[in-house]
Design a protein around this motif. Structure first.
Motif, PDB file in Angstrom:
ATOM      1  N   TYR A  22       0.840  -1.191   0.000  1.00 10.28           N
ATOM      2  CA  TYR A  22       0.000   0.000   0.000  1.00 10.28           C
ATOM      3  C   TYR A  22       0.878   1.245   0.000  1.00 10.28           C
ATOM      4  CZ  TYR A  22       1.177   0.756   4.888  1.00 10.28           C
ATOM      5  OH  TYR A  22       1.865   0.998   6.045  1.00 10.28           O
ATOM      6  N   SER A  23       0.303   2.350  -0.423  1.00  9.54           N
ATOM      7  CA  SER A  23       1.007   3.631  -0.323  1.00  9.54           C
ATOM      8  C   SER A  23      -0.012   4.762  -0.316  1.00  9.54           C
ATOM      9  CB  SER A  23       1.990   3.816  -1.489  1.00  9.54           C
ATOM     10  OG  SER A  23       1.292   3.950  -2.706  1.00  9.54           O
ATOM     11  N   TYR A  24       0.397   5.841   0.322  1.00 10.97           N
ATOM     12  CA  TYR A  24      -0.405   7.061   0.299  1.00 10.97           C
ATOM     13  C   TYR A  24       0.555   8.220   0.078  1.00 10.97           C
ATOM     14  CZ  TYR A  24      -3.591  10.825   1.326  1.00 10.97           C
ATOM     15  OH  TYR A  24      -4.351  11.962   1.217  1.00 10.97           O
ATOM     16  N   THR A  25       0.267   9.030  -0.946  1.00 11.71           N
ATOM     17  CA  THR A  25       1.095  10.189  -1.260  1.00 11.71           C
ATOM     18  C   THR A  25       0.384  11.452  -0.789  1.00 11.71           C
ATOM     19  OG1 THR A  25       1.953   9.043  -3.211  1.00 11.71           O
ATOM     20  CG2 THR A  25       2.304  11.425  -3.085  1.00 11.71           C
ATOM     21  N   PHE A  26       0.994  12.125   0.163  1.00 14.68           N
ATOM     22  CA  PHE A  26       0.420  13.372   0.663  1.00 14.68           C
ATOM     23  C   PHE A  26       0.544  14.456  -0.402  1.00 14.68           C
ATOM     24  CE2 PHE A  26       1.140  10.989   4.485  1.00 14.68           C
ATOM     25  CZ  PHE A  26       0.120  11.377   5.336  1.00 14.68           C
ATOM     26  N   ASP A  27      -0.266  15.492  -0.253  1.00 15.91           N
ATOM     27  CA  ASP A  27      -0.306  16.578  -1.229  1.00 15.91           C
ATOM     28  C   ASP A  27       1.056  17.236  -1.424  1.00 15.91           C
ATOM     29  OD1 ASP A  27      -1.739  18.168  -3.057  1.00 15.91           O
ATOM     30  OD2 ASP A  27      -1.866  19.796  -1.585  1.00 15.91           O
TER      31      ASP A  27
ATOM     32  N   VAL B 236       3.092  14.782   9.389  1.00 19.03           N
ATOM     33  CA  VAL B 236       2.366  15.263   8.218  1.00 19.03           C
ATOM     34  C   VAL B 236       0.895  14.902   8.384  1.00 19.03           C
ATOM     35  CG1 VAL B 236       2.898  13.184   6.876  1.00 19.03           C
ATOM     36  CG2 VAL B 236       2.284  15.282   5.679  1.00 19.03           C
ATOM     37  N   ASN B 237       0.006  15.820   7.975  1.00 15.76           N
ATOM     38  CA  ASN B 237      -1.425  15.637   8.201  1.00 15.76           C
ATOM     39  C   ASN B 237      -2.200  16.363   7.112  1.00 15.76           C
ATOM     40  OD1 ASN B 237      -3.947  15.201   9.306  1.00 15.76           O
ATOM     41  ND2 ASN B 237      -3.773  16.856  10.792  1.00 15.76           N
ATOM     42  N   GLU B 238      -3.270  15.754   6.623  1.00 16.93           N
ATOM     43  CA  GLU B 238      -4.127  16.412   5.641  1.00 16.93           C
ATOM     44  C   GLU B 238      -5.459  15.686   5.547  1.00 16.93           C
ATOM     45  OE1 GLU B 238      -1.950  16.030   1.952  1.00 16.93           O
ATOM     46  OE2 GLU B 238      -3.047  14.212   1.405  1.00 16.93           O
ATOM     47  N   ILE B 239      -6.426  16.297   4.877  1.00 15.74           N
ATOM     48  CA  ILE B 239      -7.692  15.632   4.571  1.00 15.74           C
ATOM     49  C   ILE B 239      -7.394  14.539   3.552  1.00 15.74           C
ATOM     50  CG2 ILE B 239     -10.005  15.906   3.601  1.00 15.74           C
ATOM     51  CD1 ILE B 239      -9.583  17.189   6.347  1.00 15.74           C
ATOM     52  N   PHE B 240      -7.852  13.348   3.840  1.00 16.04           N
ATOM     53  CA  PHE B 240      -7.554  12.184   3.015  1.00 16.04           C
ATOM     54  C   PHE B 240      -8.113  12.320   1.607  1.00 16.04           C
ATOM     55  CE2 PHE B 240      -9.000   7.925   1.550  1.00 16.04           C
ATOM     56  CZ  PHE B 240      -7.756   7.364   1.339  1.00 16.04           C
ATOM     57  N   SER B 241      -7.303  11.943   0.613  1.00 19.19           N
ATOM     58  CA  SER B 241      -7.738  11.919  -0.784  1.00 19.19           C
ATOM     59  C   SER B 241      -7.656  10.484  -1.311  1.00 19.19           C
ATOM     60  CB  SER B 241      -6.845  12.823  -1.633  1.00 19.19           C
ATOM     61  OG  SER B 241      -7.115  12.616  -3.002  1.00 19.19           O
ATOM     62  N   PRO B 242      -8.788   9.844  -1.595  1.00 20.64           N
ATOM     63  CA  PRO B 242      -8.755   8.474  -2.113  1.00 20.64           C
ATOM     64  C   PRO B 242      -7.928   8.336  -3.396  1.00 20.64           C
ATOM     65  CG  PRO B 242     -10.983   9.042  -1.459  1.00 20.64           C
ATOM     66  CD  PRO B 242     -10.166  10.309  -1.375  1.00 20.64           C
ATOM     67  N   ALA B 243      -7.838   9.409  -4.175  1.00 22.08           N
ATOM     68  CA  ALA B 243      -7.089   9.354  -5.439  1.00 22.08           C
ATOM     69  C   ALA B 243      -5.598   9.114  -5.215  1.00 22.08           C
ATOM     70  CB  ALA B 243      -7.293  10.639  -6.230  1.00 22.08           C
ATOM     71  N   ARG B 244      -5.101   9.426  -4.016  1.00 17.73           N
ATOM     72  CA  ARG B 244      -3.669   9.258  -3.747  1.00 17.73           C
ATOM     73  C   ARG B 244      -3.371   8.018  -2.917  1.00 17.73           C
ATOM     74  NH1 ARG B 244      -4.227  14.851  -2.972  1.00 17.73           N
ATOM     75  NH2 ARG B 244      -3.779  14.741  -0.747  1.00 17.73           N
TER      76      ARG B 244
ATOM     77  N   GLY C 285       3.862  15.693  -1.472  1.00 21.23           N
ATOM     78  CA  GLY C 285       4.776  14.747  -2.099  1.00 21.23           C
ATOM     79  C   GLY C 285       5.367  13.713  -1.161  1.00 21.23           C
ATOM     80  N   GLU C 286       5.145  13.845   0.143  1.00 22.11           N
ATOM     81  CA  GLU C 286       5.652  12.853   1.079  1.00 22.11           C
ATOM     82  C   GLU C 286       4.828  11.573   0.966  1.00 22.11           C
ATOM     83  OE1 GLU C 286       7.302  14.520   4.861  1.00 22.11           O
ATOM     84  OE2 GLU C 286       5.899  16.135   4.353  1.00 22.11           O
ATOM     85  N   ILE C 287       5.486  10.433   1.213  1.00 24.92           N
ATOM     86  CA  ILE C 287       4.842   9.143   0.965  1.00 24.92           C
ATOM     87  C   ILE C 287       4.964   8.217   2.170  1.00 24.92           C
ATOM     88  CG2 ILE C 287       4.873   7.050  -0.458  1.00 24.92           C
ATOM     89  CD1 ILE C 287       6.044   8.750  -2.720  1.00 24.92           C
ATOM     90  N   VAL C 288       3.833   7.634   2.537  1.00 24.55           N
ATOM     91  CA  VAL C 288       3.826   6.510   3.479  1.00 24.55           C
ATOM     92  C   VAL C 288       3.600   5.260   2.645  1.00 24.55           C
ATOM     93  CG1 VAL C 288       2.653   5.393   5.399  1.00 24.55           C
ATOM     94  CG2 VAL C 288       2.944   7.860   5.410  1.00 24.55           C
ATOM     95  N   SER C 289       4.434   4.254   2.845  1.00 25.47           N
ATOM     96  CA  SER C 289       4.263   3.004   2.104  1.00 25.47           C
ATOM     97  C   SER C 289       4.599   1.831   3.005  1.00 25.47           C
ATOM     98  CB  SER C 289       5.158   2.990   0.861  1.00 25.47           C
ATOM     99  OG  SER C 289       6.521   3.107   1.239  1.00 25.47           O
ATOM    100  N   GLY C 290       4.117   0.665   2.613  1.00 28.63           N
ATOM    101  CA  GLY C 290       4.383  -0.531   3.393  1.00 28.63           C
ATOM    102  C   GLY C 290       3.579  -1.699   2.874  1.00 28.63           C
ATOM    103  N   SER C 291       3.339  -2.656   3.745  1.00 31.16           N
ATOM    104  CA  SER C 291       2.572  -3.848   3.356  1.00 31.16           C
ATOM    105  C   SER C 291       1.808  -4.378   4.558  1.00 31.16           C
ATOM    106  CB  SER C 291       3.508  -4.924   2.809  1.00 31.16           C
ATOM    107  OG  SER C 291       4.405  -5.360   3.822  1.00 31.16           O
TER     108      SER C 291
END
Length: 198
Positions: free
Chosen positions: A30-35, A157-165, A37-43
């Motif tokens: 899985y991964s999530y890219t914040f607005d 890092v914190n933001e409103i979640f975007s399913p597209a990312r 450009g920072e990325i959380v990734s893992g499995s």
């Protein structure tokens, strides 16, 4: 037992074995890219239930390539956030949110393929309201559909979640175990030899 019945029995047994193998837990990346450009990734490993992935375990995470600290088993803990809407009490939580009393529920974390059903907190501590270093969460705990991450270097890092990312993909299709193929092949070979004798 005649040959026809034996073949039926073999077919049913083989189908059951294959079906059991396919129902096994799958490992997902899985991964999530914040607005910014920072990325959380893992499995994680989990069970697919339509759009949802449940029974999450073997969880890893990193923020911008820096691995989160894990517990002795090598897996992050998984929680979900369950609000208690029946209570009028206002309580402050570790997340900094003040609202209706709620609780972190251990082991009930849920991820979803499109991101809309995400409700999880991956964290390095058994106590989400206690002391911890690293965490990644998506869900209502940090405000409606919010995503939050804190890395081992204290970066936040914190933001409103975007399913597209949000992205979650099975690492590999679940293979039918070699033992199942070997069993099936041996059984069919034995039946062929047995038929030739008669």
């Amino acid at each position: 037992m005649n040959m026809k019945n034996i073949l039926k029995l073999v077919g049913i047994t083989f189908a059951l074995l294959v079906n059991t193998a396919v129902q096994a837990d799958i490992t997902y990346d899985y991964s999530y890219t914040f607005d910014n450009g920072e990325i959380v990734s893992g499995s994680f490993t989990g069970s697919e239930n339509g759009n949802l992935i449940t029974n999450l375990s073997n969880i890893t995470a990193s923020l911008n390539g820096i691995e989160f600290t894990t517990n002795a088993s090598g897996s992050l803990y998984a929680f979900s956030y369950v609000p208690d809407n029946l209570s009028p009490d206002l309580t402050s939580h570790a997340s900094g949110v003040i609202g209706p009393r709620a609780a972190w529920a251990s082991g009930s974390a849920v991820a979803s393929f499109d991101g809309t059903g995400n409700n999880f907190l991956f964290i390095d501590s058994i106590n989400p309201d206690g002391i911890f270093v690293n965490y990644f969460a998506i869900g209502s705990a940090f405000g409606g559909a919010s995503s939050v991450a804190k890395g081992s270097d204290g970066h936040f890092v914190n933001e409103i979640f975007s399913p597209a990312r949000w992205s979650v993909i099975a690492q590999t299709p679940v293979p039918v175990p070699a033992a199942v193929w070997l069993f099936g092949t041996a059984l069919l070979g034995w039946l062929g030899v047995n038929k030739r004798r008669h």
